[in-house]
Write an enzyme that holds these catalytic residues in place. Sequence first.
Site, PDB file in Angstrom:
ATOM      1  N   GLY A  71     -34.955 -56.964  19.513  1.00  0.00           N
ATOM      2  CA  GLY A  71     -34.802 -58.269  19.568  1.00  0.00           C
ATOM      3  C   GLY A  71     -34.511 -58.231  21.413  1.00  0.00           C
ATOM      4  O   GLY A  71     -34.629 -57.227  21.884  1.00  0.00           O
ATOM      5  N   GLN A  73     -34.768 -59.788  25.548  1.00  0.00           N
ATOM      6  CA  GLN A  73     -35.768 -60.224  26.553  1.00  0.00           C
ATOM      7  C   GLN A  73     -36.044 -58.813  27.358  1.00  0.00           C
ATOM      8  O   GLN A  73     -36.154 -57.772  26.713  1.00  0.00           O
ATOM      9  CB  GLN A  73     -34.861 -61.088  27.373  1.00  0.00           C
ATOM     10  CG  GLN A  73     -35.007 -62.688  26.797  1.00  0.00           C
ATOM     11  CD  GLN A  73     -36.294 -63.313  27.058  1.00  0.00           C
ATOM     12  OE1 GLN A  73     -37.255 -62.808  27.825  1.00  0.00           O
ATOM     13  NE2 GLN A  73     -36.390 -64.302  26.435  1.00  0.00           N
ATOM     14  N   TYR A  76     -33.906 -53.036  31.738  1.00  0.00           N
ATOM     15  CA  TYR A  76     -34.609 -51.887  32.781  1.00  0.00           C
ATOM     16  C   TYR A  76     -33.630 -50.634  32.167  1.00  0.00           C
ATOM     17  O   TYR A  76     -32.586 -50.569  31.931  1.00  0.00           O
ATOM     18  CB  TYR A  76     -33.906 -52.176  34.247  1.00  0.00           C
ATOM     19  CG  TYR A  76     -34.116 -50.835  35.070  1.00  0.00           C
ATOM     20  CD1 TYR A  76     -35.516 -50.314  35.280  1.00  0.00           C
ATOM     21  CD2 TYR A  76     -33.104 -50.197  35.755  1.00  0.00           C
ATOM     22  CE1 TYR A  76     -35.634 -49.147  36.059  1.00  0.00           C
ATOM     23  CE2 TYR A  76     -33.365 -49.155  36.291  1.00  0.00           C
ATOM     24  CZ  TYR A  76     -34.702 -48.639  36.544  1.00  0.00           C
ATOM     25  OH  TYR A  76     -34.875 -47.292  37.287  1.00  0.00           O
ATOM     26  N   HIS A  77     -34.586 -49.533  32.096  1.00  0.00           N
ATOM     27  CA  HIS A  77     -33.974 -48.143  31.838  1.00  0.00           C
ATOM     28  C   HIS A  77     -34.224 -47.294  32.782  1.00  0.00           C
ATOM     29  O   HIS A  77     -35.380 -47.332  33.622  1.00  0.00           O
ATOM     30  CB  HIS A  77     -34.720 -47.549  30.293  1.00  0.00           C
ATOM     31  CG  HIS A  77     -33.987 -48.240  29.451  1.00  0.00           C
ATOM     32  ND1 HIS A  77     -32.761 -48.655  28.872  1.00  0.00           N
ATOM     33  CD2 HIS A  77     -34.909 -49.054  28.485  1.00  0.00           C
ATOM     34  CE1 HIS A  77     -32.810 -49.532  27.823  1.00  0.00           C
ATOM     35  NE2 HIS A  77     -34.098 -49.671  27.367  1.00  0.00           N
ATOM     36  N   GLY A 139     -29.922 -54.187  22.195  1.00  0.00           N
ATOM     37  CA  GLY A 139     -31.003 -54.647  21.566  1.00  0.00           C
ATOM     38  C   GLY A 139     -31.396 -53.824  20.198  1.00  0.00           C
ATOM     39  O   GLY A 139     -31.385 -52.312  20.252  1.00  0.00           O
ATOM     40  N   GLY A 150     -30.975 -49.572  20.136  1.00  0.00           N
ATOM     41  CA  GLY A 150     -29.597 -49.320  20.402  1.00  0.00           C
ATOM     42  C   GLY A 150     -28.950 -50.067  21.556  1.00  0.00           C
ATOM     43  O   GLY A 150     -29.213 -51.263  21.937  1.00  0.00           O
ATOM     44  N   CYS A 168     -32.048 -59.307  30.582  1.00  0.00           N
ATOM     45  CA  CYS A 168     -31.832 -59.959  29.244  1.00  0.00           C
ATOM     46  C   CYS A 168     -32.286 -61.420  29.242  1.00  0.00           C
ATOM     47  O   CYS A 168     -31.783 -62.368  28.480  1.00  0.00           O
ATOM     48  CB  CYS A 168     -30.520 -59.898  28.784  1.00  0.00           C
ATOM     49  SG  CYS A 168     -30.126 -58.017  28.789  1.00  0.00           S
TER      50      CYS A 168
END
Length: 202
Positions: A71, A73, A76-77, A139, A150, A168
């Site tokens: 779920g 939007q 960034y990771h 999310g 997660g 998001c």
Amino acid sequence: MSRAPVVRCLGRVEYEPTWRAMQDFTAARTPDTPDEIWLLEHPPVFTLGQAGKREHVLADLGIPIVPIDRGGQVTYHGPGQAVVYLLLDLRRRGYGVKELVSRIEQAVIDLLADMGVMAQRREGAPGVYVGEAKIAALGLRIRNGCSYHGLALNVDMDLAPYSAINPCGYAGMAVTQTRNLGIAGGAEKVGEALVEKLVAAL
């Protein structure tokens, strides 16, 4: 009573194979499969949730954009962020996704409180905030009563890529991280403390 989840510390791993591994794990589960929690970091990547709109990516930084099945939007990771994936059988645990989101957020709030930082939820915008700035994004995907994906807690990272997105889906949303709040420790150390809180909260 559900058994404590199996915790796996995976280090720094590529996004897409890890996502596929979560899907495979969830698809292969039986009612007896132990729950798992995966603690890891990713190389730089933008992920676009099911509701994600490309226009929320404002600039091309050469960072890959991966459309995914959680779920939410765009987020960034990157290195220095503690990412925790929660592979849980919610039917067995006896609660639904709203309760899971609340428990995850509370674990982050409790962790930060232990470190002297007051954090809170925000109505209608899942995640955890310190003042006006988001410090943890959340999310999830639920399939056959089981969760994957997660949360991501910003620990000690380069926050500049956030300026290339509406985090998001919110234009101009500020982001922060534990290092900027005077909390010592890198993503691994802070992530391990977060996992302890999550195991207790779940």
